[in-house]
Scaffold this active site. Sequence first.
Site, mmCIF file in Angstrom:
data_model
loop_
_atom_site.group_PDB
_atom_site.id
_atom_site.type_symbol
_atom_site.label_atom_id
_atom_site.label_comp_id
_atom_site.label_asym_id
_atom_site.label_seq_id
_atom_site.Cartn_x
_atom_site.Cartn_y
_atom_site.Cartn_z
ATOM 1 C CB SER A 145 2.432 1.976 4.131
ATOM 2 O OG SER A 145 3.476 1.731 4.583
ATOM 3 C CE1 TYR A 158 6.603 3.184 1.010
ATOM 4 C CE2 TYR A 158 6.478 3.089 3.166
ATOM 5 C CZ TYR A 158 6.370 2.651 2.041
ATOM 6 O OH TYR A 158 6.040 1.102 2.414
#
Length: 259
Positions: A145, A158
Amino acid sequence: MTEGIDTASTAPTAKAAVVTGASTGIGEATVRALRNEGWTVFAVARRAERLEALAVQTGAIALPADVTDDADVARLLEAVSQAGGIDTLINIAGGARGADKVAESKTEDWDWMYGVNVLGTMKLTRAFLPMLRACGGGTVLNLTSTAGLSAYEGGGGYNAAKFAQHALTGALRLEEAEHNLRVIEVAPGMVQTEEFSLNRLGDQGAADKVYAGVEKPLTAGDVADVVRYAVTAPHHVNLDQIIIRPVAQASNFKVIRKS
């Protein structure tokens, strides 16, 4: 432990892949994209009923498993080996939970994110590396990501998990080049899928606000098409890192929203 692995469906062809996270979103779209290319695809996720529906629709082989569970991973490796093996491993299983600042962070959210994004990727890769080396031209693709490339407020857990997965991918590339194993990283930005933001925020209204006013956020199919291209390119072509964002997202910090 997840039950129900069944490999009686079909035997692998020359091009065969395990795709994790296959019950929804980018993982599901990647299964469809590779099946459209004629690949044998072992679709892996925890939710057996969704995998079975995908298998009926696409001809993929449904292998329910939890990538964080050592016994499930061992059973998955055995099932794929008995079905003829793979030359490509695509680690898509992952996700985010919560958007708390570090000061308010929840240990259980961080444990889950590290477990599925980092340890799950490690466990699947470790299990299948001997098979991928043996085929003489294997590929590992990890879906990370842009959160693993640039930190942002409320993203600490995250960010930490995806930064770790990004680092794991880089180390793997250095370690496995001598085995003619190519290692690819695909790092998407804003992708509007059925479950990602809903699972992260726990509320449909909050999830909808993530994409509010954004013209054409990426879809799961957009990312799957990039994954498909990367793994079907000639094997000597290694797309080390692919960053993919919608035009409206210039960076993690700049998103164009229309009223």
